[in-house]
Design a protein around this motif. Structure first.
Motif, PDB file in Angstrom:
ATOM      1  N   GLN A  92     -41.557 -18.617  18.931  1.00 43.08           N
ATOM      2  CA  GLN A  92     -41.755 -19.777  19.098  1.00 43.08           C
ATOM      3  C   GLN A  92     -43.395 -20.003  19.262  1.00 43.08           C
ATOM      4  OE1 GLN A  92     -39.453 -20.059  22.733  1.00 43.08           O
ATOM      5  NE2 GLN A  92     -38.134 -21.309  21.740  1.00 43.08           N
ATOM      6  N   PRO A 151     -38.641 -30.831  20.249  1.00 39.93           N
ATOM      7  CA  PRO A 151     -37.454 -30.280  20.094  1.00 39.93           C
ATOM      8  C   PRO A 151     -36.384 -31.143  19.355  1.00 39.93           C
ATOM      9  CG  PRO A 151     -37.964 -29.839  22.540  1.00 39.93           C
ATOM     10  CD  PRO A 151     -38.978 -30.783  21.706  1.00 39.93           C
ATOM     11  N   ALA A 202     -35.657 -24.432  22.738  1.00 41.09           N
ATOM     12  CA  ALA A 202     -36.971 -25.027  22.605  1.00 41.09           C
ATOM     13  C   ALA A 202     -37.154 -26.074  23.693  1.00 41.09           C
ATOM     14  CB  ALA A 202     -37.172 -26.073  21.313  1.00 41.09           C
TER      15      ALA A 202
END
Length: 475
Positions: free
Chosen positions: A294, A305, A317
Motif C-alpha cells: 500500500q 478506496p 484500504a
C-alpha cells in the motif's frame, strides 16, 4: 544436461534425499536471542548436542537497547540475552553478544564478516534471512521447530519452491534507490505475489547496484510473500567478500571464485513466472497503508478506496486509512511525521548512512520531529564515526545510537507512542509494528533524512544539498 536456474543449482548441490519433502544440508545457521530459546530447550529435553557448532553463529540484536547498554531494564530482554549467552557457552557456539566488537543485526554481520558467500544454504529464525541471497546464496527464515532440527542435524526438510524471475531493466533516476524499487515491486505484484517462489533478480538495474543495494532488494522480497530472493554473484560480489574474515584466502579464494562464477542461470533455463520492471519509470516511494504493497510515489496521493476493486481491496484500504488516520486524495507530501527512524536490516549499512548524511549536511531536524539513526553493526558504527558521519547526524539533531534492530520490530525501548507517525527505513508497516497504534510509512534513507528536516514527506530529487553534498552523494 537440462538448463538450470541459479536456484536449481544451489538447491541440487545441497540435496541429501530426494523425496517429495526433500532434505537439504545447511551450510550456515544464524541465531539470535528471540527465536532460539525454545530450540535449545528442546535439545536439552531430547539429550541432543548441536551437530555443527562450527557452522552456527549467534548475535543479540532484536531486543537489545540501542541507548544504555550497561543497564538493561527490561527483565524479559535481559533474560533472553542471558539465555542466549548460556546456550552458546554450553553448546560451543560462537556468540557476538552486545559488548562484542562484531555485534550487530544478524543479517548485517553475516555478509560483513564473510560468513555469507555464494552458493551457500543459510537459515535463521527470522524472515528477512533472504537478505543473504544478494550473494547468490539460498537463504530463508525458519521457525523454532526447524531451528531445533538444524541445530541437531545440520539439515532441513523442505518442499522445493517454484522459481520467479523479476527482471529490472533500465537506469534508475537520480536519488531513486533499491528501496524504492522493491516497494514498487511489492505494489505491482502484491503481498502474495511471490508466494511459493524463490525470486531471482536480474537485469541491468540490478547489475548496476552495489552489494548493499542488492541486499535491500533481497531483504524485502519476503514482503511479497516469496520464500527467498537471489542474485547471481559477479565481480562486485567477489570484491565485496575478498579479505573478509571468514572468506576463503589464497589458493582457496581462487578456487572459490572459479566455482562461484558458475552460479548463474543458464541461458535457456526457464522460470515458473517472470515479471518485468522498468527502473527508469520509478520515483521515490512512500507507503500510506498498513502493508508494504500500500504505497505510491512521492508525487502521488492517498487513494480513494472507492476507486479500487470492490471487495477485499476496498475493505483493506478503508481499514488501513482508518488506522493511519489519513483521508483519501491527501497529497503524500502534505503528510507530516512525528518520528524518523533510519536503521534496520533493510537500510542500516554504511552506504545508507552516507546517503542520509549527505542530505542532512548543514541542515537541522524539524523542531516537531524526533529522529534517530541506528547503525546495523559495530563495524558500520565505527566506520561511520571514522568518516565523520556521526557528527553530521548529531549536528542535525539525530540521536546516534548503538547497533540493533531498534524501532523495526517493536521489541525494545525504541518504540513510538500511540498515534505517532513515523518515516521509517525498515521493512514492515503493519499495525502496531513499531509500537501500539503507531503509524509507519516506509521510505528510503534519503527520503527519511529529507523528511526529518522538513517535518513532512518531500521529494528528495528536489533537495538542495549543502557543502558539496550532491557531488558526493551516491544513491
Amino acid at each position: 544436461m537440462s538448463q538450470q536456474t541459479l536456484f536449481d543449482k544451489v538447491w541440487e548441490k545441497h540435496l541429501i534425499e530426494m523425496e517429495e519433502q526433500q532434505l537439504l544440508f545447511i551450510d550456515l545457521h544464524l541465531i539470535h536471542e528471540v527465536t532460539s530459546p525454545q530450540a535449545f530447550s528442546k535439545l536439552r529435553e531430547e539429550g541432543r548436542l548441536v551437530r555443527r557448532p562450527d557452522l552456527t553463529f549467534a548475535t543479540a540484536d532484536h531486543i537489545v537497547p540501542t541507548g544504555e547498554r550497561d543497564n538493561i531494564r527490561d527483565i524479559l530482554a535481559k533474560k533472553q540475552i542471558d539465555f542466549l549467552t548460556k546456550n552458546c557457552e554450553e553448546f560451543g557456539i560462537t556468540l557476538y553478544d552486545i559488548d562484542h566488537p562484531d555485534n550487530g543485526i544478524v543479517h548485517i554481520i553475516g555478509p560483513e564478516l564473510g560468513l555469507t558467500t555464494p552458493g551457500k544454504t543459510i537459515v535463521c529464525g527470522d524472515s528477512h534471512t533472504s537478505t543473504h541471497g544478494a550473494f547468490g546464496s539460498l537463504a530463508f527464515g525458519i521457525g523454532s521447530s526447524e531451528i531445533t532440527h538444524v541445530l541437531a542435524t545440520q539439515t532441513l526438510p523442505q518442499k522445493k519452491p517454484k522459481t520467479m524471475n523479476i527482471h529490472i531493466d533500465g537506469q534508475l533516476k537520480d536519488y531513486v534507490t533499491s528501496k524504492d524499487i522493491i516497494l514498487k515491486i511489492i505494489q505491482e505484484i502484491g503481498t502474495n505475489g511471490g508466494a511459493g517462489h524463490v525470486v531471482e533478480f536480474t537485469g541491468s538495474a540490478v547489475d548496476d547496484m552495489s552489494m548493499e543495494q542488492r541486499m535491500t532488494l533481497c531483504n524485502m522480497i519476503i514482503e511479497a510473500g516469496a520464500r527467498a530472493g537471489m542474485i547471481a554473484p559477479d565481480e562486485k560480489t567477489f570484491e565485496y567478500l575478498e579479505g573478509k574474515r571468514f572468506a576463503p584466502r589464497g589458493e582457496a579464494w581462487e578456487e572459490a571464485v572459479a566455482e562461484w562464477k558458475t552460479l548463474k542461470t543458464d541461458p535457456d533455463a526457464s522460470y515458473d513466472k517472470t515479471v518485468v520492471i522498468h527502473a527508469y519509470e520509478i520515483s521515490p516511494q512512500v507507503t500510506w497503508g498498513t502493508n508494504p504493497s500500500q504505497g505510491t510515489s512521492i508525487e502521488g496521493v492517498v487513494p480513494d478506496p472507492n476507486d479500487l476493486n470492490k471487495g477485499a481491496d476496498q475493505d483493506t484500504a478503508k481499514a488501513a486509512l482508518k488506522y493511519m488516520d489519513l483521508k483519501p486524495l491527501t497529497k503524500i507530501d502534505d503528510i507530516y511525521v512525528d518520528k524518523v527512524f533510519i536503521g534496520s536490516c533493510t537500510n542500516s549499512r554504511i552506504e545508507d548512512l552516507r546517503v542520509a548524511a549527505e542530505v542532512l549536511r548543514g541542515y537541522q531536524v524539524s523542531s516537531k520531529v524526533e529522529a534517530l539513526v541506528v547503525p546495523g553493526s559495530y563495524h558500520i558504527k565505527r566506520r561511520a564515526e571514522e568518516e565523520g558521519l556521526d557528527q553530521i547526524f548529531i549536528n542535525a539533531g539525530f540521536d546516534w545510537r548503538e547497533p540493533g534492530c531498534s524501532m523495526c520490530p517493536g521489541m525494545n525501548p525504541d518504540m513510538a507512542k500511540p498515534g505517532e507517525r513515523i518515516a521509517s527505513t525498515s521493512n514492515r508497516n503493519f499495525e502496531g509494528r513499531q509500537g501500539k497504534e503507531a503509524r509507519t510509512h516506509l521510505v528510503s534513507p534519503a527520503m527519511a533524512a529529507a523528511t526529518a528536516v522538513k517535518g513532512h514527506f518531500i521529494d528528495v530529487r528536489d533537495w538542495t544539498f549543502k557543502e558539496d553534498g550532491e557531488k558526493n552523494a551516491t544513491f
